[in-house]
Design a protein around this motif. Structure first.
Motif, PDB file in Angstrom:
ATOM      1  N   GLU A 199      55.757  45.656  34.052  1.00  0.00           N
ATOM      2  CA  GLU A 199      55.685  45.480  35.501  1.00  0.00           C
ATOM      3  C   GLU A 199      56.095  44.070  35.909  1.00  0.00           C
ATOM      4  OE1 GLU A 199      51.743  46.471  36.658  1.00  0.00           O
ATOM      5  OE2 GLU A 199      52.013  48.636  36.377  1.00  0.00           O
ATOM      6  N   ARG A 200      55.669  43.074  35.146  1.00  0.00           N
ATOM      7  CA  ARG A 200      56.028  41.687  35.471  1.00  0.00           C
ATOM      8  C   ARG A 200      57.536  41.470  35.336  1.00  0.00           C
ATOM      9  NH1 ARG A 200      51.229  40.739  32.501  1.00  0.00           N
ATOM     10  NH2 ARG A 200      52.398  40.189  30.607  1.00  0.00           N
ATOM     11  N   ILE A 201      58.116  42.020  34.294  1.00  0.00           N
ATOM     12  CA  ILE A 201      59.556  41.871  34.089  1.00  0.00           C
ATOM     13  C   ILE A 201      60.334  42.596  35.191  1.00  0.00           C
ATOM     14  CG2 ILE A 201      61.479  42.481  32.553  1.00  0.00           C
ATOM     15  CD1 ILE A 201      59.607  41.990  30.196  1.00  0.00           C
ATOM     16  N   THR A 202      59.864  43.776  35.567  1.00  0.00           N
ATOM     17  CA  THR A 202      60.524  44.548  36.619  1.00  0.00           C
ATOM     18  C   THR A 202      60.432  43.824  37.955  1.00  0.00           C
ATOM     19  OG1 THR A 202      59.995  46.630  35.486  1.00  0.00           O
ATOM     20  CG2 THR A 202      60.589  46.768  37.816  1.00  0.00           C
ATOM     21  N   ALA A 203      59.278  43.249  38.246  1.00  0.00           N
ATOM     22  CA  ALA A 203      59.093  42.523  39.510  1.00  0.00           C
ATOM     23  C   ALA A 203      60.015  41.304  39.567  1.00  0.00           C
ATOM     24  CB  ALA A 203      57.637  42.094  39.657  1.00  0.00           C
ATOM     25  N   ALA A 204      60.156  40.606  38.451  1.00  0.00           N
ATOM     26  CA  ALA A 204      61.035  39.435  38.417  1.00  0.00           C
ATOM     27  C   ALA A 204      62.490  39.851  38.634  1.00  0.00           C
ATOM     28  CB  ALA A 204      60.891  38.705  37.083  1.00  0.00           C
TER      29      ALA A 204
END
Length: 216
Positions: A199-204
């Protein structure tokens, strides 16, 4: 550090070293697509920085008692396949790849680096620091979109393709290297932790696309 941990560190540094080496090659090649001397010089400068990162990673691998070539070799096929399938045909595609594609990979490596002890954690974070891709790419792409709105749609599709290919290759790399998979599982704690990492990678990635003026 246990034997498994050491092998995981060598795997990560080997993957990152080959990524930096290919980044040098790619940026030097993409520089020739630049429509101006300023753009050509900017990408050439980034290529030089990537080579400096490679040298530092190679030195650390030697300190760990690993052969840098042997450490990089297992990752050649996957990384080469990614770059072959996402070879840019225009200057703008090259900039989006440098910013979005490399940014996604960097986020992935940063997440794993957080599970490493010193000094390897700091080394990975340092070599992943922006070498000028971000501001330069954003400025060039947004200027191109302002001049021709039809550019945005094509580049948005290109950005989504880059992400799909990057995720596929990352999954392949992890699936083929047990030590890296174990490091990620131990570091995140459980499947929910892996989900939050994704999720963090996708948000970035979404933030980068928006910053370029593209729909994620």
């Amino acid at each position: 550090m246990s034997e498994v941990d050491t092998r995981a560190v060598v795997d990560l540094l080997g993957a990152l070293a080959y990524a930096e080496l290919t980044a040098f090659d790619r940026l030097a090649e993409d520089a020739r697509l630049a429509p101006s001397l300023e753009g050509r010089a900017a990408l050439a400068g980034m290529a030089v920085a990537e080579m400096g990162h490679f040298a530092r990673l190679r030195e650390r691998l030697l300190e760990l008692g690993a052969d840098p070539t042997e450490a990089m070799t297992p990752f050649v096929r996957a990384l080469d396949a990614f770059h072959e399938s996402t070879r840019p045909s225009t200057w703008l595609e090259g900039l989006v790849k440098a910013y979005v594609g490399d940014g996604l990979a960097a986020d992935f490596y940063r997440e794993i680096a957080s599970f490493l002890p010193s000094p390897d954690r700091e080394l990975v974070l340092d070599v992943l620091a922006d070498t000028g891709h971000a501001d330069f790419a954003v400025r060039e792409v947004r200027a191109a979109i302002k001049a021709d709105r039809t550019v945005a749609g094509r580049l948005a599709l290109w950005g989504r393709r880059l992400v799909g290919e990057a995720i596929s290759q990352s999954q392949a790399v992890i699936g083929e290297h047990d030590q890296l998979a174990e490091l990620i599982i131990q570091g995140t704690g459980d499947l929910a932790g892996i989900g939050r990492l994704i999720e963090r990678i996708t948000a970035a990635h979404t933030d980068r696309m928006k910053r370029l003026g593209l729909n994620p």
